[in-house]
Design a protein around this motif. Structure first.
Motif, PDB file in Angstrom:
ATOM      1  N   ASP A   1      15.483 -16.774  11.426  1.00 62.78           N
ATOM      2  CA  ASP A   1      14.310 -16.478  10.600  1.00 62.78           C
ATOM      3  C   ASP A   1      14.154 -14.990  10.310  1.00 62.78           C
ATOM      4  OD1 ASP A   1      12.535 -17.934   9.142  1.00 62.78           O
ATOM      5  OD2 ASP A   1      10.894 -17.745  10.578  1.00 62.78           O
ATOM      6  N   HIS A   2      15.272 -14.289  10.161  1.00 62.37           N
ATOM      7  CA  HIS A   2      15.236 -12.863   9.820  1.00 62.37           C
ATOM      8  C   HIS A   2      15.731 -12.587   8.402  1.00 62.37           C
ATOM      9  CE1 HIS A   2      14.074 -11.815  13.824  1.00 62.37           C
ATOM     10  NE2 HIS A   2      15.215 -12.186  14.375  1.00 62.37           N
ATOM     11  N   ILE A   3      16.108 -13.635   7.673  1.00 63.67           N
ATOM     12  CA  ILE A   3      16.771 -13.416   6.390  1.00 63.67           C
ATOM     13  C   ILE A   3      15.842 -12.759   5.365  1.00 63.67           C
ATOM     14  CG2 ILE A   3      16.265 -15.731   5.474  1.00 63.67           C
ATOM     15  CD1 ILE A   3      19.527 -13.713   4.999  1.00 63.67           C
ATOM     16  N   ALA A   4      14.548 -13.085   5.402  1.00 62.31           N
ATOM     17  CA  ALA A   4      13.625 -12.501   4.427  1.00 62.31           C
ATOM     18  C   ALA A   4      13.478 -10.995   4.651  1.00 62.31           C
ATOM     19  CB  ALA A   4      12.266 -13.185   4.504  1.00 62.31           C
ATOM     20  N   ASP A   5      13.234 -10.595   5.899  1.00 62.39           N
ATOM     21  CA  ASP A   5      13.080  -9.167   6.202  1.00 62.39           C
ATOM     22  C   ASP A   5      14.353  -8.396   5.891  1.00 62.39           C
ATOM     23  OD1 ASP A   5      10.494  -9.568   7.034  1.00 62.39           O
ATOM     24  OD2 ASP A   5      10.993  -9.678   9.170  1.00 62.39           O
ATOM     25  N   MET A   6      15.496  -8.977   6.237  1.00 60.40           N
ATOM     26  CA  MET A   6      16.759  -8.295   6.006  1.00 60.40           C
ATOM     27  C   MET A   6      17.027  -8.129   4.514  1.00 60.40           C
ATOM     28  SD  MET A   6      20.562  -9.240   7.438  1.00 60.40           S
ATOM     29  CE  MET A   6      20.853 -10.582   6.273  1.00 60.40           C
ATOM     30  N   THR A   7      16.792  -9.185   3.744  1.00 58.49           N
ATOM     31  CA  THR A   7      17.049  -9.117   2.305  1.00 58.49           C
ATOM     32  C   THR A   7      16.089  -8.153   1.613  1.00 58.49           C
ATOM     33  OG1 THR A   7      17.842 -11.408   2.365  1.00 58.49           O
ATOM     34  CG2 THR A   7      17.350 -10.472   0.202  1.00 58.49           C
ATOM     35  N   LEU A   8      14.842  -8.135   2.038  1.00 60.77           N
ATOM     36  CA  LEU A   8      13.887  -7.187   1.449  1.00 60.77           C
ATOM     37  C   LEU A   8      14.268  -5.747   1.773  1.00 60.77           C
ATOM     38  CD1 LEU A   8      10.491  -9.020   1.991  1.00 60.77           C
ATOM     39  CD2 LEU A   8      11.584  -8.457  -0.197  1.00 60.77           C
ATOM     40  N   PHE A   9      14.767  -5.511   2.989  1.00 62.12           N
ATOM     41  CA  PHE A   9      15.250  -4.170   3.335  1.00 62.12           C
ATOM     42  C   PHE A   9      16.400  -3.775   2.411  1.00 62.12           C
ATOM     43  CE2 PHE A   9      18.409  -1.556   5.477  1.00 62.12           C
ATOM     44  CZ  PHE A   9      17.651  -0.453   5.843  1.00 62.12           C
ATOM     45  N   VAL A  10      17.351  -4.689   2.220  1.00 62.72           N
ATOM     46  CA  VAL A  10      18.491  -4.413   1.344  1.00 62.72           C
ATOM     47  C   VAL A  10      18.013  -4.169  -0.086  1.00 62.72           C
ATOM     48  CG1 VAL A  10      20.571  -5.418   0.318  1.00 62.72           C
ATOM     49  CG2 VAL A  10      20.156  -5.662   2.768  1.00 62.72           C
ATOM     50  N   LEU A  11      17.073  -4.983  -0.553  1.00 64.14           N
ATOM     51  CA  LEU A  11      16.558  -4.827  -1.912  1.00 64.14           C
ATOM     52  C   LEU A  11      15.886  -3.467  -2.099  1.00 64.14           C
ATOM     53  CD1 LEU A  11      15.811  -5.922  -4.715  1.00 64.14           C
ATOM     54  CD2 LEU A  11      13.770  -6.928  -3.660  1.00 64.14           C
ATOM     55  N   GLN A  12      15.033  -3.075  -1.154  1.00 61.37           N
ATOM     56  CA  GLN A  12      14.332  -1.802  -1.274  1.00 61.37           C
ATOM     57  C   GLN A  12      15.301  -0.628  -1.221  1.00 61.37           C
ATOM     58  OE1 GLN A  12      11.663  -2.478   1.955  1.00 61.37           O
ATOM     59  NE2 GLN A  12      10.162  -3.591   0.706  1.00 61.37           N
ATOM     60  N   ARG A  13      16.298  -0.718  -0.350  1.00 62.00           N
ATOM     61  CA  ARG A  13      17.314   0.337  -0.278  1.00 62.00           C
ATOM     62  C   ARG A  13      18.120   0.396  -1.581  1.00 62.00           C
ATOM     63  NH1 ARG A  13      20.302   3.494   3.422  1.00 62.00           N
ATOM     64  NH2 ARG A  13      21.640   4.758   2.107  1.00 62.00           N
ATOM     65  N   THR A  14      18.429  -0.768  -2.131  1.00 63.38           N
ATOM     66  CA  THR A  14      19.176  -0.816  -3.377  1.00 63.38           C
ATOM     67  C   THR A  14      18.402  -0.167  -4.512  1.00 63.38           C
ATOM     68  OG1 THR A  14      20.309  -2.847  -2.699  1.00 63.38           O
ATOM     69  CG2 THR A  14      20.276  -2.361  -5.057  1.00 63.38           C
ATOM     70  N   LEU A  15      17.106  -0.431  -4.584  1.00 61.91           N
ATOM     71  CA  LEU A  15      16.281   0.170  -5.630  1.00 61.91           C
ATOM     72  C   LEU A  15      16.244   1.693  -5.486  1.00 61.91           C
ATOM     73  CD1 LEU A  15      13.357  -2.425  -5.706  1.00 61.91           C
ATOM     74  CD2 LEU A  15      15.117  -2.086  -7.454  1.00 61.91           C
ATOM     75  N   ARG A  16      16.159   2.188  -4.243  1.00 61.91           N
ATOM     76  CA  ARG A  16      16.173   3.642  -4.029  1.00 61.91           C
ATOM     77  C   ARG A  16      17.518   4.241  -4.423  1.00 61.91           C
ATOM     78  NH1 ARG A  16      13.551   2.250   0.877  1.00 61.91           N
ATOM     79  NH2 ARG A  16      15.424   2.748   2.078  1.00 61.91           N
ATOM     80  N   ASP A  17      18.606   3.547  -4.052  1.00 61.02           N
ATOM     81  CA  ASP A  17      19.936   4.047  -4.400  1.00 61.02           C
ATOM     82  C   ASP A  17      20.132   4.062  -5.917  1.00 61.02           C
ATOM     83  OD1 ASP A  17      20.622   4.433  -1.762  1.00 61.02           O
ATOM     84  OD2 ASP A  17      21.683   2.527  -1.549  1.00 61.02           O
TER      85      ASP A  17
END
Length: 209
Positions: free
Chosen positions: A6-22
């Motif tokens: 049950d960590h997939i949502a937090d992990m994907t949101l972290f990746v998404l936010q980092r991707t937007l910053r990059d």
């Protein structure tokens, strides 16, 4: 493992936010780049995740049109109606939808007809030997032609030789992904790679988070 715990949502949101910053950083450096994020089957039909994506885009300096969500055919199978609604919602936001691992599922043509796709990713199992295997070559060539006729762009996965890349250029494939192009890199090194290979300040690039 992330889904099971049950960590997939937090992990994907972290990746998404980092991707937007990059993306914002790359655009600021003059590189015209889009980035793809994989979305799991569980998140695809999650209203909470949908809302979180909207919220992340609202506070981002990056346009939704520079973002791609990669989904697999299997991700849409558990609840096809809910998956279709979610994908249509992401398209309305401006996010491109990419069908990953194309060619490995059971109902691919049906999905091409019904899903709001902008891109196909041809699975590496068909691509890596297409330059020397006539059957693979026929499948890749026909897939590229079909996708283009439907108005979709095509990404080929698994390019590890110049001969394979030359074949993909010959058949008109739009984008290439594989170790011959580059192994995975930190964001800063990817920016350096893009700048070193740029022939103009606006060179189209595609990366996967």
């Amino acid at each position: 493992l992330a889904e099971k715990n049950d960590h997939i949502a937090d992990m994907t949101l972290f990746v998404l936010q980092r991707t937007l910053r990059d993306l914002a950083q790359w655009h600021g450096a003059g590189i015209e780049v889009k980035a793809a994020v994989n979305i799991s089957a569980r998140l695809l039909i999650s209203p909470a995740f949908f809302d979180a994506v909207e919220a992340a885009l609202r506070v981002s300096d990056t346009s939704a049109s520079d973002l791609i969500f990669e989904v697999t055919e299997s991700a849409t199978m558990a609840d096809p109606a809910a998956a279709l609604r979610a994908l249509e919602g992401y398209r309305r936001m401006g996010i491109m939808i990419s069908l990953d691992d194309y060619g490995t599922g059971q109902s691919t043509l049906t999905y091409l007809k019904t899903l709001p796709l902008g891109e196909l990713k041809i699975d590496r199992s068909f691509v890596e030997n297409a330059h020397e295997d006539s059957s693979d070559a026929l499948l890749v060539r026909s897939t590229v032609n079909l996708a283009h006729a439907l108005g979709l762009q095509v990404v080929a996965e698994g390019i590890e030789t110049v001969e394979c890349l030359d074949f993909l250029r010959e058949v008109g494939c739009d984008l290439a992904q594989g170790y011959f192009v580059s192994r995975p890199l930190p964001a800063s090194e990817l920016l350096t790679l893009c700048l070193s290979n740029s022939t103009s300040p606006k060179t189209p690039v595609r990366t996967a988070a």
